[in-house]
Design a protein around this motif. Structure first.
Motif, PDB file in Angstrom:
ATOM      1  N   GLY A  47     -16.970  42.487  17.516  1.00  0.00           N
ATOM      2  CA  GLY A  47     -15.764  42.789  16.764  1.00  0.00           C
ATOM      3  C   GLY A  47     -14.674  41.752  16.938  1.00  0.00           C
ATOM      4  N   VAL A  48     -13.611  41.929  16.176  1.00  0.00           N
ATOM      5  CA  VAL A  48     -12.429  41.088  16.313  1.00  0.00           C
ATOM      6  C   VAL A  48     -11.230  41.989  16.596  1.00  0.00           C
ATOM      7  N   TYR A  49     -10.227  41.407  17.215  1.00  0.00           N
ATOM      8  CA  TYR A  49      -9.044  42.158  17.628  1.00  0.00           C
ATOM      9  C   TYR A  49      -7.802  41.541  17.007  1.00  0.00           C
ATOM     10  N   LEU A  50      -6.997  42.382  16.389  1.00  0.00           N
ATOM     11  CA  LEU A  50      -5.712  41.927  15.888  1.00  0.00           C
ATOM     12  C   LEU A  50      -4.717  42.019  17.039  1.00  0.00           C
ATOM     13  N   ARG A  51      -4.210  40.874  17.453  1.00  0.00           N
ATOM     14  CA  ARG A  51      -3.313  40.809  18.614  1.00  0.00           C
ATOM     15  C   ARG A  51      -1.936  40.367  18.143  1.00  0.00           C
ATOM     16  N   GLY A  52      -1.030  41.318  18.088  1.00  0.00           N
ATOM     17  CA  GLY A  52       0.314  41.026  17.632  1.00  0.00           C
ATOM     18  C   GLY A  52       1.256  40.708  18.767  1.00  0.00           C
ATOM     19  N   ASN A  53       2.540  40.653  18.439  1.00  0.00           N
ATOM     20  CA  ASN A  53       3.555  40.285  19.431  1.00  0.00           C
ATOM     21  C   ASN A  53       4.865  41.018  19.141  1.00  0.00           C
ATOM     22  N   ILE A  78     -18.424  39.404  10.001  1.00  0.00           N
ATOM     23  CA  ILE A  78     -18.099  39.872  11.349  1.00  0.00           C
ATOM     24  C   ILE A  78     -19.075  40.997  11.665  1.00  0.00           C
ATOM     25  N   ASP A  79     -19.864  40.822  12.722  1.00  0.00           N
ATOM     26  CA  ASP A  79     -20.920  41.791  13.034  1.00  0.00           C
ATOM     27  C   ASP A  79     -20.374  43.110  13.578  1.00  0.00           C
ATOM     28  N   GLY A  80     -19.182  43.107  14.116  1.00  0.00           N
ATOM     29  CA  GLY A  80     -18.605  44.318  14.679  1.00  0.00           C
ATOM     30  C   GLY A  80     -17.497  44.877  13.806  1.00  0.00           C
ATOM     31  N   ASN A  81     -16.544  45.522  14.445  1.00  0.00           N
ATOM     32  CA  ASN A  81     -15.456  46.173  13.728  1.00  0.00           C
ATOM     33  C   ASN A  81     -14.149  45.397  13.921  1.00  0.00           C
ATOM     34  N   VAL A  82     -13.096  45.890  13.308  1.00  0.00           N
ATOM     35  CA  VAL A  82     -11.745  45.367  13.526  1.00  0.00           C
ATOM     36  C   VAL A  82     -11.007  46.350  14.415  1.00  0.00           C
ATOM     37  N   TYR A  83     -10.420  45.853  15.492  1.00  0.00           N
ATOM     38  CA  TYR A  83      -9.763  46.721  16.463  1.00  0.00           C
ATOM     39  C   TYR A  83      -8.281  46.366  16.590  1.00  0.00           C
ATOM     40  N   ILE A  84      -7.487  47.386  16.817  1.00  0.00           N
ATOM     41  CA  ILE A  84      -6.060  47.227  17.059  1.00  0.00           C
ATOM     42  C   ILE A  84      -5.774  47.740  18.460  1.00  0.00           C
ATOM     43  N   GLY A  85      -5.010  46.972  19.218  1.00  0.00           N
ATOM     44  CA  GLY A  85      -4.727  47.371  20.589  1.00  0.00           C
ATOM     45  C   GLY A  85      -3.619  48.400  20.670  1.00  0.00           C
ATOM     46  N   ASN A  86      -3.330  48.799  21.880  1.00  0.00           N
ATOM     47  CA  ASN A  86      -2.213  49.692  22.167  1.00  0.00           C
ATOM     48  C   ASN A  86      -1.139  48.899  22.905  1.00  0.00           C
ATOM     49  N   PRO A  87       0.115  49.155  22.630  1.00  0.00           N
ATOM     50  CA  PRO A  87       0.610  50.148  21.673  1.00  0.00           C
ATOM     51  C   PRO A  87       0.585  49.610  20.247  1.00  0.00           C
ATOM     52  N   ALA A  88       0.572  50.510  19.258  1.00  0.00           N
ATOM     53  CA  ALA A  88       0.530  50.096  17.860  1.00  0.00           C
ATOM     54  C   ALA A  88       1.781  49.313  17.476  1.00  0.00           C
ATOM     55  N   LEU A 189     -10.114  41.385   4.357  1.00  0.00           N
ATOM     56  CA  LEU A 189     -11.228  40.501   4.697  1.00  0.00           C
ATOM     57  C   LEU A 189     -12.318  40.580   3.638  1.00  0.00           C
ATOM     58  N   ALA A 190     -12.649  41.795   3.225  1.00  0.00           N
ATOM     59  CA  ALA A 190     -13.679  41.967   2.188  1.00  0.00           C
ATOM     60  C   ALA A 190     -13.252  41.259   0.905  1.00  0.00           C
ATOM     61  N   GLY A 191     -11.971  41.380   0.552  1.00  0.00           N
ATOM     62  CA  GLY A 191     -11.468  40.723  -0.645  1.00  0.00           C
ATOM     63  C   GLY A 191     -11.502  39.207  -0.549  1.00  0.00           C
ATOM     64  N   ALA A 192     -11.448  38.694   0.678  1.00  0.00           N
ATOM     65  CA  ALA A 192     -11.497  37.253   0.900  1.00  0.00           C
ATOM     66  C   ALA A 192     -12.919  36.739   1.068  1.00  0.00           C
ATOM     67  N   GLY A 193     -13.887  37.654   0.970  1.00  0.00           N
ATOM     68  CA  GLY A 193     -15.280  37.240   1.082  1.00  0.00           C
ATOM     69  C   GLY A 193     -15.853  37.293   2.475  1.00  0.00           C
ATOM     70  N   VAL A 194     -15.183  37.986   3.393  1.00  0.00           N
ATOM     71  CA  VAL A 194     -15.661  38.127   4.773  1.00  0.00           C
ATOM     72  C   VAL A 194     -16.166  39.544   4.964  1.00  0.00           C
ATOM     73  N   ALA A 195     -17.456  39.692   5.193  1.00  0.00           N
ATOM     74  CA  ALA A 195     -18.058  41.020   5.372  1.00  0.00           C
ATOM     75  C   ALA A 195     -17.815  41.512   6.787  1.00  0.00           C
ATOM     76  N   VAL A 196     -17.459  42.801   6.908  1.00  0.00           N
ATOM     77  CA  VAL A 196     -17.261  43.422   8.218  1.00  0.00           C
ATOM     78  C   VAL A 196     -18.287  44.535   8.355  1.00  0.00           C
ATOM     79  N   ALA A 197     -19.186  44.394   9.345  1.00  0.00           N
ATOM     80  CA  ALA A 197     -20.300  45.329   9.465  1.00  0.00           C
ATOM     81  C   ALA A 197     -19.934  46.614  10.190  1.00  0.00           C
ATOM     82  N   GLY A 198     -18.945  46.567  11.079  1.00  0.00           N
ATOM     83  CA  GLY A 198     -18.660  47.711  11.925  1.00  0.00           C
ATOM     84  C   GLY A 198     -17.952  48.839  11.214  1.00  0.00           C
ATOM     85  N   HIS A 199     -18.044  50.036  11.820  1.00  0.00           N
ATOM     86  CA  HIS A 199     -17.393  51.235  11.294  1.00  0.00           C
ATOM     87  C   HIS A 199     -16.571  51.882  12.410  1.00  0.00           C
TER      88      HIS A 199
END
Length: 199
Positions: A47-53, A78-88, A189-199
């Motif tokens: 998976g990939v992780y969205l890491r904000g600031n 992307i073979d995994g999912n998209v993850y968001i950390g805590n805190p939101a 990501l899907a709209g940009a042509g990047v497939a995400v396999a995870g659920h």
């Protein structure tokens, strides 16, 4: 009057702004990154992780730009999912939301529902009916849950009545900010042509 204690209200923003400039500098920019394994032939393993600031200006356009940047970097899946950390509040966005359109059907029958943006992990639950009465009264709420396969989803539940021949739209602010942001990134990501396999 000069001796009365008063609430400084919005004037305190001047102090906090000055402190932020002193500590971070006037040219400081928030960094929001997508973190994951190095891609091999365009494929990210896992998976990939969205890491904000804690960026208060992060919005839906920024998420779209991140998705485009990944596609332009040559990532195709992307073979995994998209993850968001805590805190939101660190990684999620608080602008935007869902638009739910409720279009009446036959009296006594369920109306048709549509969702924008059509996020992959968001499920519409239709508990509304069409009425012949003059007034429409529709309510929309969200709840986190899991589908039959155990995948995390967000349910958008529509209840109430909509008048025959009418269509109404409701804006829904995301209650589950992290989940909403993850699904938004997956959709972009899907709209940009990047497939995400995870659920």
């Amino acid at each position: 009057l000069a001796e009365r204690p008063l609430n400084p209200a919005s004037n305190t923003k001047l102090v906090s702004t000055a402190a932020a400039i002193a500590l971070l500098g006037a040219d400081y920019q928030y960094a929001t990154r997508v973190v994951g394994a190095m891609p091999k032939q365009g494929v990210v393993a896992g998976g990939v992780y969205l890491r904000g600031n804690y960026d208060p200006t992060l919005d839906t356009a920024d998420i779209a730009a991140l998705a485009q940047a990944l596609a332009q970097a040559g990532i195709t899946s992307i073979d995994g999912n998209v993850y968001i950390g805590n805190p939101a509040t660190r990684d999620g966005i608080y602008g935007g939301g869902y638009s739910v359109r409720v279009a009446a059907g036959k009296v006594g029958k369920a109306p048709s529902l549509s969702l924008f943006p059509p996020l992959p992990g968001v499920v519409l639950v239709n508990r509304a009916t069409t009425t012949g009465k003059r007034r429409s009264a529709i309510s929309v709420r969200t709840e986190a849950g899991r589908d039959d396969h155990g995948a995390a989803i967000l349910r958008v539940i529509v209840t109430g009545k909509v008048r025959k021949g009418r269509a109404v739209s409701h804006h829904v602010a995301p209650k589950h900010v992290g989940r909403f942001t993850a699904e938004l990134l997956k959709w972009r990501l899907a709209g940009a042509g990047v497939a995400v396999a995870g659920h």
